[in-house]
Structure formats: C-alpha cells, structure tokens
Enzyme design. Structure first.
Site, PDB file in Angstrom:
ATOM      1  N   GLY A  46       0.806  -1.214   0.000  1.00  0.00           N
ATOM      2  CA  GLY A  46       0.000   0.000   0.000  1.00  0.00           C
ATOM      3  C   GLY A  46       0.841   1.265   0.000  1.00  0.00           C
ATOM      4  CG  HIS A  78       3.019   0.568  -5.421  1.00  0.00           C
ATOM      5  ND1 HIS A  78       3.077   1.623  -4.549  1.00  0.00           N
ATOM      6  CD2 HIS A  78       3.678  -0.454  -4.823  1.00  0.00           C
ATOM      7  CE1 HIS A  78       3.737   1.265  -3.452  1.00  0.00           C
ATOM      8  NE2 HIS A  78       4.118   0.015  -3.593  1.00  0.00           N
ATOM      9  CE  LYS A 123      11.991   1.289  -3.767  1.00  0.00           C
ATOM     10  NZ  LYS A 123      12.519   0.776  -2.478  1.00  0.00           N
ATOM     11  CB  VAL A 138       8.868   4.506 -11.150  1.00  0.00           C
ATOM     12  CG1 VAL A 138       8.305   5.867 -11.522  1.00  0.00           C
ATOM     13  CG2 VAL A 138       8.268   3.418 -12.034  1.00  0.00           C
ATOM     14  CB  SER A 182      10.745   4.154  -1.479  1.00  0.00           C
ATOM     15  OG  SER A 182      10.492   3.612  -0.201  1.00  0.00           O
ATOM     16  CB  SER A 183       5.702   3.384   0.734  1.00  0.00           C
ATOM     17  OG  SER A 183       5.094   2.728  -0.349  1.00  0.00           O
TER      18      SER A 183
END
Ligand code: PAF
Length: 282
Positions: free
Chosen positions: A31, A37, A150, A177, A186-187
């Site tokens: 998430g 994503h 990644k 990306v 990255s989150s």
C-alpha cells in the site's frame, strides 16, 4: 473494481474469473501506492485479463525495531488511485484476516541468497516476504505476478521460490520509477526531511558513478564498489549499509564485472532505510 477485505469475498470474486479461464495478474503491495506500484499495474494490465492488487503490510517481514507501526497507510487514497488506473480487484485484508490462525507453523525458508545484501541487515525479512507471497499466490493462484526492480533481491528470491517449489507463476520485473531528480520512488520517502531528501540522492549518484566508471573500462568489482562508497560518503546524512556489484541471479559479489551485473546499495538516511540498484549497461 471489486473491494475485497476478506478471503471469502476474494475466493467468491475469483471463482467466475477462473471458470472463464481469464489470465489473472497480481501486483502484491504494502500500500501507500505511488507511481512505482502504478507502473506495475500498467504492466500487469497489458499482460493479463483480470488484474488484482493486494495491499497488506505484512508483519512477518518486519524485524524488532523496524518501522512496522509507522509504515504509511492510506487505504482510501490507494483505492482511488488503483481504481483510476484500471485495477479489477483489490484485496486488503487485516492481519487477522490474512493470518486467521495466528502465527504460522509452516513458513518459507528463503535459502542462502537471502543471507546476502539486505538479508545481512534484516535477518528474517525475506522469510517473511516469501511466506506472505506464497500465501498470496495460494489465495489468488495468479498466472503472472509483478514485482519492482527496486526490491531487486526480493524479486530474485520470489523467482527462485517459484522455480524451486514449482509454483507455476510467471514473475515479471518492472523497472525502477524515479522522481525527476533521480530518487527511486518508495513509500518510505515520505519520512525524509528536506535535508535528508537532498542527501538521499547520493544513492542514485553513486550508482551513476559506477555506471560511468564501468563505461570507462573499469571491470573490477572491488574498485567499482569503492566508487560507490566514495560518492555515497559525500552525503553526510547517508549511513551506508552495503554497496556491492553482484551477479544478477546468484547475488554473489563479482570480482570481474560484466554488463548485466547489478550494483546494489542500501543506506539509512536519518531514521529511514533506503535501497536502490542499477543494472550495468555497457
Ligand atoms: O515489496 C513489497 O511491497 C512487499 O515486500 C511484498 C512483496 C508486497 C510482500 O509483502
């Protein structure tokens, strides 16, 4: 888009898809969806007839003292982004729904490749990743599953698990990306302060320096590793964990580097752990 917070809804929703023989693609995520994503969603849409995404922050893959409790979560925003991008189903179970019997008795042993790179610094991490991925594969039974480059070591280990355990899932790797200035999405980037955000670019710069040195003819794994260290060191907020040039399949460090080798790096930037990598072209 079908919303599935439970395994029951998931299995009922997938029954007609299987009956029709539609090619099912799965994008597993934790998430806090970003363009990385969504690029996997785009790739999955091209290659599948029914596109499912899972959102689950998997406690099994976080060690003590890691960021499980503060891992960013924003389900409503995630669902909107995924709907807009054309996902057909999103599975977002609670921990109790995903692991209804509590602690699992049988888990996946990720083997020796999990002891390298990130595995040195995150003991138990890849066992947790492969166990939840195996469980997701069991729940969805997808024909294809997409993972981002990644998390290169993760993707290699998932591929190896699928091969060794004959899981019959095609594992597709989507490119990294990046933000406009080169930071890999990255989150966890949301945790970076302004100064940390600026220094975080040192990882990408280090990888670019490795590529440059490689193009200039440097083929020594050790020397290219030093090129990476030297660049990362210029960024005082980065605390390097590892920087290595490894074989793309075995993840063993390379004495002599050839095109296709992977330069991989991990560092803490303030309280945030960041990773990045680059497949050498030459
Ligand atoms: O890469 C991730 O987001 C996670 O490790 C994954 C593959 C969804 C398993 O929890």
């Amino acid at each position: 888009m079908i919303l599935s917070p439970t395994r029951q809804i998931l299995s009922e929703s997938l029954r007609p898809i299987r009956a029709e023989g539609l090619l099912l693609g799965l994008v597993p995520t934790m998430g806090y969806i970003h363009e990385g994503h969504l690029s996997l969603v785009d790739l999955a849409r091209e290659r599948s007839e029914f596109l499912a995404v899972s959102i689950f922050v998997n406690p099994l893959q976080f060690g003590p003292g890691e960021d499980l409790s503060r891992y960013p979560r924003e389900l409503d925003r995630d669902l909107t982004l995924l709907r807009d991008r054309g996902a057909d189903l999103v599975f977002f179970p609670s921990v109790e729904e995903m692991y209804p019997d509590g602690a699992l008795q049988v888990v996946v042993d990720p083997g020796p490749m999990s002891q390298r790179l990130c595995g040195v610094h995150r003991p138990g991490h890849f066992g947790g990743v492969l166990t939840v991925v195996a469980r997701l594969f069991g729940l969805f039974r997808p024909q294809i599953a997409l993972f981002g480059q990644k998390d290169y070591q993760q993707a290699v280990l998932v591929r190896r698990m699928v091969r060794d355990l004959e899981m019959g899932v095609e594992v597709v790797l989507g490119p990294i990306v990046r933000e406009e200035d080169g930071l890999a999405l990255s989150s966890r980037n949301v945790f970076l302060s302004r100064d940390e955000r600026a220094d975080a670019l040192g990882l990408r710069r280090g990888l670019q320096e490795v590529q440059r040195a490689f193009e200039e003819g440097n083929r020594s794994g050790q020397e290219l590793g030093r090129v990476l260290f030297r660049e990362v060191e210029k960024h005082p907020l980065l605390q390097l964990q590892y920087g290595e040039i490894v074989h793309p399949d075995s993840l063993e460090p390379l004495e002599t580097v050839v095109p296709g080798a992977v330069a991989a790096v991990a560092a803490h930037c303030g309280g945030t752990r960041l990773i990045d990598n680059h497949i050498l072209k030459g």
